[in-house]
Design a protein around this motif. Sequence first.
Motif, PDB file in Angstrom:
ATOM      1  N   HIS A   1       3.223  12.017  -6.087  1.00 16.31           N
ATOM      2  CA  HIS A   1       4.321  12.871  -5.624  1.00 16.31           C
ATOM      3  C   HIS A   1       3.833  14.112  -4.881  1.00 16.31           C
ATOM      4  CE1 HIS A   1       7.810  10.775  -7.383  1.00 16.31           C
ATOM      5  NE2 HIS A   1       6.892  10.312  -8.221  1.00 16.31           N
ATOM      6  N   ALA A   2       2.526  14.360  -4.899  1.00 19.13           N
ATOM      7  CA  ALA A   2       1.983  15.481  -4.134  1.00 19.13           C
ATOM      8  C   ALA A   2       1.992  15.165  -2.639  1.00 19.13           C
ATOM      9  CB  ALA A   2       0.561  15.793  -4.595  1.00 19.13           C
ATOM     10  N   LYS A   3       2.062  13.872  -2.295  1.00 21.67           N
ATOM     11  CA  LYS A   3       2.107  13.467  -0.892  1.00 21.67           C
ATOM     12  C   LYS A   3       3.554  13.308  -0.453  1.00 21.67           C
ATOM     13  CE  LYS A   3      -2.137  10.792  -0.955  1.00 21.67           C
ATOM     14  NZ  LYS A   3      -2.725   9.472  -0.790  1.00 21.67           N
TER      15      LYS A   3
ATOM     16  N   GLU B   1       0.834  -1.203   0.000  1.00 19.28           N
ATOM     17  CA  GLU B   1       0.000   0.000   0.000  1.00 19.28           C
ATOM     18  C   GLU B   1       0.870   1.255   0.000  1.00 19.28           C
ATOM     19  OE1 GLU B   1      -3.544   2.178  -0.116  1.00 19.28           O
ATOM     20  OE2 GLU B   1      -3.200   0.040  -0.436  1.00 19.28           O
ATOM     21  N   ALA B   2       1.950   1.233   0.761  1.00 21.02           N
ATOM     22  CA  ALA B   2       2.866   2.380   0.804  1.00 21.02           C
ATOM     23  C   ALA B   2       3.467   2.639  -0.570  1.00 21.02           C
ATOM     24  CB  ALA B   2       3.976   2.128   1.819  1.00 21.02           C
ATOM     25  N   LYS B   3       3.895   1.578  -1.243  1.00 19.17           N
ATOM     26  CA  LYS B   3       4.470   1.729  -2.584  1.00 19.17           C
ATOM     27  C   LYS B   3       3.472   2.392  -3.518  1.00 19.17           C
ATOM     28  CE  LYS B   3       7.603  -2.262  -2.519  1.00 19.17           C
ATOM     29  NZ  LYS B   3       7.783  -3.605  -3.086  1.00 19.17           N
ATOM     30  N   SER B   4       2.241   1.963  -3.450  1.00 18.30           N
ATOM     31  CA  SER B   4       1.194   2.526  -4.294  1.00 18.30           C
ATOM     32  C   SER B   4       0.984   4.013  -3.999  1.00 18.30           C
ATOM     33  CB  SER B   4      -0.098   1.739  -4.067  1.00 18.30           C
ATOM     34  OG  SER B   4      -1.148   2.281  -4.809  1.00 18.30           O
ATOM     35  N   LYS B   5       0.932   4.361  -2.734  1.00 19.17           N
ATOM     36  CA  LYS B   5       0.700   5.748  -2.342  1.00 19.17           C
ATOM     37  C   LYS B   5       1.865   6.655  -2.726  1.00 19.17           C
ATOM     38  CE  LYS B   5      -2.468   4.937   1.521  1.00 19.17           C
ATOM     39  NZ  LYS B   5      -3.574   5.776   1.058  1.00 19.17           N
TER      40      LYS B   5
ATOM     41  N   GLU C   1      -0.945   8.329   6.834  1.00 16.51           N
ATOM     42  CA  GLU C   1      -2.114   7.656   6.265  1.00 16.51           C
ATOM     43  C   GLU C   1      -2.130   6.163   6.578  1.00 16.51           C
ATOM     44  OE1 GLU C   1      -2.657   8.378   2.092  1.00 16.51           O
ATOM     45  OE2 GLU C   1      -2.570  10.551   2.361  1.00 16.51           O
ATOM     46  N   LEU C   2      -0.956   5.582   6.711  1.00 17.99           N
ATOM     47  CA  LEU C   2      -0.857   4.151   6.989  1.00 17.99           C
ATOM     48  C   LEU C   2      -0.866   3.843   8.487  1.00 17.99           C
ATOM     49  CD1 LEU C   2       1.699   3.171   4.226  1.00 17.99           C
ATOM     50  CD2 LEU C   2      -0.762   2.708   4.269  1.00 17.99           C
ATOM     51  N   GLY C   3      -1.007   4.881   9.301  1.00 21.63           N
ATOM     52  CA  GLY C   3      -1.164   4.664  10.736  1.00 21.63           C
ATOM     53  C   GLY C   3       0.096   4.773  11.566  1.00 21.63           C
ATOM     54  N   PHE C   4       1.176   5.247  10.972  1.00 23.44           N
ATOM     55  CA  PHE C   4       2.419   5.406  11.730  1.00 23.44           C
ATOM     56  C   PHE C   4       2.407   6.748  12.447  1.00 23.44           C
ATOM     57  CE2 PHE C   4       3.548   2.176   8.705  1.00 23.44           C
ATOM     58  CZ  PHE C   4       4.439   1.371   9.384  1.00 23.44           C
ATOM     59  N   LYS C   5       2.729   6.725  13.714  1.00 21.75           N
ATOM     60  CA  LYS C   5       2.798   7.967  14.484  1.00 21.75           C
ATOM     61  C   LYS C   5       4.064   8.744  14.136  1.00 21.75           C
ATOM     62  CE  LYS C   5       2.306   9.701  19.183  1.00 21.75           C
ATOM     63  NZ  LYS C   5       2.083   9.351  20.591  1.00 21.75           N
TER      64      LYS C   5
ATOM     65  N   ARG D   1      10.984   6.108  -4.212  1.00 18.94           N
ATOM     66  CA  ARG D   1      10.222   7.116  -4.970  1.00 18.94           C
ATOM     67  C   ARG D   1      11.070   7.666  -6.119  1.00 18.94           C
ATOM     68  NH1 ARG D   1       6.941  11.737  -1.953  1.00 18.94           N
ATOM     69  NH2 ARG D   1       5.170  10.402  -2.412  1.00 18.94           N
ATOM     70  N   ASN D   2      12.342   7.891  -5.875  1.00 20.54           N
ATOM     71  CA  ASN D   2      13.205   8.447  -6.919  1.00 20.54           C
ATOM     72  C   ASN D   2      13.444   7.473  -8.068  1.00 20.54           C
ATOM     73  OD1 ASN D   2      13.442  10.921  -5.614  1.00 20.54           O
ATOM     74  ND2 ASN D   2      15.271  10.286  -4.491  1.00 20.54           N
ATOM     75  N   LEU D   3      13.311   6.175  -7.816  1.00 23.06           N
ATOM     76  CA  LEU D   3      13.460   5.177  -8.882  1.00 23.06           C
ATOM     77  C   LEU D   3      12.218   5.049  -9.736  1.00 23.06           C
ATOM     78  CD1 LEU D   3      15.307   2.251  -7.079  1.00 23.06           C
ATOM     79  CD2 LEU D   3      16.238   3.834  -8.761  1.00 23.06           C
ATOM     80  N   ASN D   4      11.091   5.528  -9.231  1.00 25.61           N
ATOM     81  CA  ASN D   4       9.818   5.352  -9.930  1.00 25.61           C
ATOM     82  C   ASN D   4       9.237   6.646 -10.376  1.00 25.61           C
ATOM     83  OD1 ASN D   4       9.401   2.389  -9.659  1.00 25.61           O
ATOM     84  ND2 ASN D   4       9.690   2.912  -7.522  1.00 25.61           N
TER      85      ASN D   4
END
Length: 74
Positions: free
Chosen positions: A36-38, A28-32, A46-50, A71-74
């Motif tokens: 790049h706006a996030k 899910e993280a990879k998808s999100k 969003e994934l619940g990490f404090k 992110r930089n590879l994709n």
Amino acid sequence: MVRHFGDLIKKETGSTALDYIQSRLIDEAKSKMFDHAKSISDVATELGFKYQQHFTRLFKQKVGMTPNEFRNLN
């Protein structure tokens, strides 16, 4: 006979429940991260990490690179 979640996951996937959940979380993280706006911090929240550091540590452990590197590879 009632089976526990962990037993079912182990039987179906061969992974522990924790590994299965973490794997799904990383997918899910990879998808999100394609958005790049996030920021990485936004994705972690969003994934619940404090704390973003905890997300980054888990991501690197599972993927072999930091979220920024991914992110930089994709």
